[in-house]
Design a protein around this motif. Structure first.
Motif, PDB file in Angstrom:
ATOM      1  N   LYS A 268       0.802  -1.225   0.000  1.00 58.71           N
ATOM      2  CA  LYS A 268       0.000   0.000   0.000  1.00 58.71           C
ATOM      3  C   LYS A 268       0.836   1.277   0.000  1.00 58.71           C
ATOM      4  CE  LYS A 268      -0.559  -0.245   5.064  1.00 58.71           C
ATOM      5  NZ  LYS A 268       0.069  -1.577   5.233  1.00 58.71           N
ATOM      6  N   THR A 269       2.087   1.179   0.471  1.00 65.15           N
ATOM      7  CA  THR A 269       2.916   2.381   0.500  1.00 65.15           C
ATOM      8  C   THR A 269       3.665   2.625  -0.804  1.00 65.15           C
ATOM      9  OG1 THR A 269       4.716   1.103   1.497  1.00 65.15           O
ATOM     10  CG2 THR A 269       3.235   2.279   3.004  1.00 65.15           C
ATOM     11  N   GLN A 270       3.930   1.563  -1.574  1.00 62.97           N
ATOM     12  CA  GLN A 270       4.544   1.693  -2.900  1.00 62.97           C
ATOM     13  C   GLN A 270       5.838   2.513  -2.873  1.00 62.97           C
ATOM     14  OE1 GLN A 270       3.444   0.356  -6.132  1.00 62.97           O
ATOM     15  NE2 GLN A 270       2.527  -1.000  -4.617  1.00 62.97           N
ATOM     16  N   HIS A 271       6.706   2.212  -1.908  1.00 60.68           N
ATOM     17  CA  HIS A 271       7.961   2.957  -1.808  1.00 60.68           C
ATOM     18  C   HIS A 271       8.792   2.841  -3.084  1.00 60.68           C
ATOM     19  CE1 HIS A 271       7.966   2.735   2.904  1.00 60.68           C
ATOM     20  NE2 HIS A 271       7.083   3.571   2.423  1.00 60.68           N
ATOM     21  N   PHE A 272       8.873   1.651  -3.646  1.00 62.30           N
ATOM     22  CA  PHE A 272       9.729   1.429  -4.807  1.00 62.30           C
ATOM     23  C   PHE A 272       9.203   2.180  -6.025  1.00 62.30           C
ATOM     24  CE2 PHE A 272      11.149  -1.360  -8.426  1.00 62.30           C
ATOM     25  CZ  PHE A 272      12.492  -1.017  -8.345  1.00 62.30           C
ATOM     26  N   ARG A 273       7.921   2.072  -6.292  1.00 61.63           N
ATOM     27  CA  ARG A 273       7.319   2.776  -7.428  1.00 61.63           C
ATOM     28  C   ARG A 273       7.537   4.280  -7.286  1.00 61.63           C
ATOM     29  NH1 ARG A 273       3.132   2.644 -11.322  1.00 61.63           N
ATOM     30  NH2 ARG A 273       2.920   0.401 -11.050  1.00 61.63           N
ATOM     31  N   ARG A 274       7.364   4.792  -6.100  1.00 61.07           N
ATOM     32  CA  ARG A 274       7.472   6.232  -5.883  1.00 61.07           C
ATOM     33  C   ARG A 274       8.921   6.706  -6.035  1.00 61.07           C
ATOM     34  NH1 ARG A 274       3.428   6.588  -0.690  1.00 61.07           N
ATOM     35  NH2 ARG A 274       3.711   8.842  -0.850  1.00 61.07           N
ATOM     36  N   MET A 275       9.852   5.875  -5.602  1.00 62.87           N
ATOM     37  CA  MET A 275      11.258   6.206  -5.826  1.00 62.87           C
ATOM     38  C   MET A 275      11.560   6.243  -7.323  1.00 62.87           C
ATOM     39  SD  MET A 275      14.716   4.176  -4.655  1.00 62.87           S
ATOM     40  CE  MET A 275      14.409   2.816  -5.802  1.00 62.87           C
ATOM     41  N   LEU A 276      11.013   5.273  -8.079  1.00 62.66           N
ATOM     42  CA  LEU A 276      11.234   5.238  -9.522  1.00 62.66           C
ATOM     43  C   LEU A 276      10.636   6.457 -10.216  1.00 62.66           C
ATOM     44  CD1 LEU A 276      10.679   1.486 -10.497  1.00 62.66           C
ATOM     45  CD2 LEU A 276      12.841   2.717 -10.278  1.00 62.66           C
ATOM     46  N   LEU A 277       9.467   6.905  -9.767  1.00 62.78           N
ATOM     47  CA  LEU A 277       8.851   8.086 -10.370  1.00 62.78           C
ATOM     48  C   LEU A 277       9.742   9.310 -10.178  1.00 62.78           C
ATOM     49  CD1 LEU A 277       5.096   7.644  -9.352  1.00 62.78           C
ATOM     50  CD2 LEU A 277       6.031   7.566 -11.661  1.00 62.78           C
ATOM     51  N   GLY A 278      10.216   9.521  -8.944  1.00 66.03           N
ATOM     52  CA  GLY A 278      11.081  10.665  -8.690  1.00 66.03           C
ATOM     53  C   GLY A 278      12.390  10.578  -9.444  1.00 66.03           C
ATOM     54  N   SER A 279      12.987   9.381  -9.471  1.00 67.94           N
ATOM     55  CA  SER A 279      14.269   9.206 -10.158  1.00 67.94           C
ATOM     56  C   SER A 279      14.121   9.338 -11.668  1.00 67.94           C
ATOM     57  CB  SER A 279      14.864   7.837  -9.815  1.00 67.94           C
ATOM     58  OG  SER A 279      15.107   7.723  -8.432  1.00 67.94           O
ATOM     59  N   SER A 280      13.002   8.863 -12.211  1.00 70.12           N
ATOM     60  CA  SER A 280      12.803   8.952 -13.654  1.00 70.12           C
ATOM     61  C   SER A 280      12.685  10.403 -14.105  1.00 70.12           C
ATOM     62  CB  SER A 280      11.566   8.162 -14.080  1.00 70.12           C
ATOM     63  OG  SER A 280      10.375   8.735 -13.560  1.00 70.12           O
TER      64      SER A 280
END
Length: 577
Positions: A268-280
């Motif tokens: 539910k927190t989606q830490h990995f996806r959110r890190m990828l969005l910022g890094s992308s």
């Protein structure tokens, strides 16, 4: 009793001083980006460093090696940032930059000056990498939610003004004696470094960082000073406890450093996806060609359009004026237009600008080639208004409180890694494939559009806690996170906890310990009860708050909790009224 003071300031003046120092850090960042562009092909510089004369590979290496230092600095903060702290991290970074500048300007002919220049640029890069990883986090943790987007966009926009100063200083120095031509522009960075180091010695540490290390007395003093409260006042105590609640709920209270493995979690927190969005976003900024234009604008004009060195410098300075003017537009439209639309408009504009540039260079005629200048000017205008500030803002918003510092450091590492690649290969590409360089950047910018459209949720006018709910909603309901952001209504403070409970963000926490969360809730209700009793306000502390129904527990959006200032108290007062 008067509020505590730092540098003799408290309340709004102290907040403005924090923002001024943070902005100076990004002004220095922008200056560093532009300073080599005007001297790398200067005859005086080539005389001192003959290896760079008419050698595009060496020119690219000398310029780009700085980015390797920046990458090393960002990686150091990924490991040590939470231990070192925001304030000491910024002071250390600026001090290292100062040492790097001294190493560069102290080069002596016939004493292997190129090696010393390269070492100095790497050292200076380490300091800048530390600062660019730390300053946005420090600014966010010392700001109110209502100012979050504007302040970080101002930081991003100020990069353009730093580059503008560098270009015109290079141009002015080009009329001086040989040593002045290149030593003075590099040495000028000392002024920015000093303006960061000395004020930061007297400014406060981030209250969130202090509380994460359980230094509550110091945090109480900082909160009171930066908000203009009396130390120990009900408002200051409430805000301190709200930060503690947030840190405990995310598992960050008493945890001196968030483990790197937390970046790779899903659910539910989606830490990995959110890190990828910022890094992308940082990745796209670099491979879109921004630094190919910023670093090498005079070289692009000399080799692609055929102007002389003096005219190239002059046009580069004019281009930076355009860059700076358009960089300020994001300050006024970032909340009105939204992040997604600005990303999309910027990508389309940059792509079409590069199309104009390469199309005007295909036939190789001098008159037609002048049209390529129009493309470079429109490119930098679109970039300054959109892709310059947004990749610094988006990671700070989209990542949750637990992983924000480390995720921001990762995105900064991505920025510097691909900054190095683009700066290294651009002069080689221009020398070998000519107009094909601009065709490449036109295509890459066009490729950003579908990725942004399908994967980047809108964060404008959302509290940081609402952004958490967007990702929890998308996960729970198996839908696109872009769609989740569109469907989730803008929530009032009293509605947020009901939605958080609905999607499992409240009541379980990161550790799924009901005892821990129960304790947090009890502590919060006790503080709110005490505050209500002392201030004359009444606060509903029922646990039955649901989306769309009556007022549940008093809730503070995470932006206020994260920064620790004002928003929580204001939200409760609005709900009571």
């Amino acid at each position: 009793m008067a509020p505590p003071k730092f540098m003799g300031l408290s309340g709004r003046p102290l907040s403005m001083m924090v923002s001024a120092v943070a902005t100076t850090g990004f002004l220095l960042f922008g200056y560093d980006q532009g300073v080599m562009s005007g001297i790398i092909t200067a005859p005086a510089f080539n005389k001192m460093f003959p290896e760079t004369k008419d050698n595009s590979t060496m020119q690219g290496f000398v310029t780009a090696i700085y980015e390797i230092g920046c990458l090393a600095g960002a990686m150091f903060m990924l490991w040590a940032g939470d231990l070192l702290g925001r304030r000491r991290g910024i002071i250390t970074g600026a001090s290292i930059m100062l040492i790097g500048v001294i190493i560069q300007v102290a080069t002596v002919k016939d004493k292997n000056p190129l090696a010393q220049l390269i070492v100095g640029r790497v050292v200076m890069g380490v300091g800048n990498g530390m600062n660019t990883s730390t300053i946005p986090t420090y600014q966010a943790e010392c700001s109110k939610t209502s100012n979050r987007g504007l302040l970080i966009c101002i930081e991003g926009g100020v990069i353009a003004f730093g580059t503008l100063i560098a270009y015109w200083l290079d141009y002015g120095a080009s009329y001086g004696p040989d040593d002045l031509v290149w030593r003075f522009p590099i040495a000028f960075q000392v002024i920015f470094a000093v303006l960061i180091i000395f004020p930061m010695m007297f400014l406060p540490e981030s209250p969130r960082w202090l509380l994460s290390h359980q230094r509550e007395a110091e945090a109480d003093r900082v909160i009171a000073a930066i908000r203009g409260y009396e130390e120990g006042s009900p408002e200051a105590v409430l805000e301190r406890n709200l930060i503690v609640d947030s840190l405990r709920a995310s598992g960050g209270y008493g945890q001196k450093s968030t483990p790197v493995k937390a970046l790779f979690t899903h659910g539910k927190t989606q830490h990995f996806r959110r890190m990828l969005l910022g890094s992308s976003a940082q990745f796209f900024q670099q491979v879109g060609g921004c630094n190919a234009v910023i670093y090498y604008f005079p070289i692009l004009f000399e080799e692609s359009i055929g102007t002389d060195h003096n005219m190239s410098l002059l046009l580069g300075g004019v281009n930076m004026i355009v860059y700076s003017i358009f960089a300020t537009t994001s300050w006024f439209i970032v909340e009105r237009v939204g992040r997604r639309k600005m990303f999309l408009i910027g990508s389309l504009g940059q792509s079409l600008s590069m199309v104009i540039t390469f199309a005007c260079l295909i036939d190789g005629k001098e008159m037609t080639a002048r049209g390529a200048a129009v493309g470079l000017f429109t490119y930098i205008a679109f970039f300054g208004a959109t892709w310059l500030p947004l990749p610094w803002l988006y990671p700070a918003e989209v990542n949750p409180i637990k992983t924000r510092a480390k995720a921001n450091a990762v995105s900064t590492c991505v920025n510097w890694l691909f900054n190095f690649v683009i700066v290294m290969v651009t002069p080689i590409m221009v020398s070998n494939i000519g107009w094909g360089t601009y065709l490449f950047f036109a295509a890459t910018n066009a490729c950003f559009i579908p990725v942004i459209y399908f994967f980047y949720p809108e964060t404008a006018k959302r509290s940081l806690e609402e952004i958490d709910i967007i990702f929890a909603k998308g996960h729970a309901e198996k839908m696109s996170y872009v769609r989740a952001a569109k469907e989730l209504p803008h929530l009032q403070p009293e509605e947020i906890e009901g939605y958080a409970r609905k999607y499992g963000l409240v009541g379980h926490g990161e550790s799924d310990s009901s005892t821990e969360v129960g304790t947090i809730g009890d502590e919060r209700r006790d503080v709110e009860k005490n505050f209500s009793g002392q201030s004359g306000n009444t606060t509903n502390s029922s646990d039955e708050g649901l989306p769309g129904r009556g007022p549940g527990p008093s809730v503070v959006d995470e932006g206020g909790v994260e920064s620790g200032f004002g928003d929580g108290v204001n939200a409760n007062r609005k709900a009571d009224n």
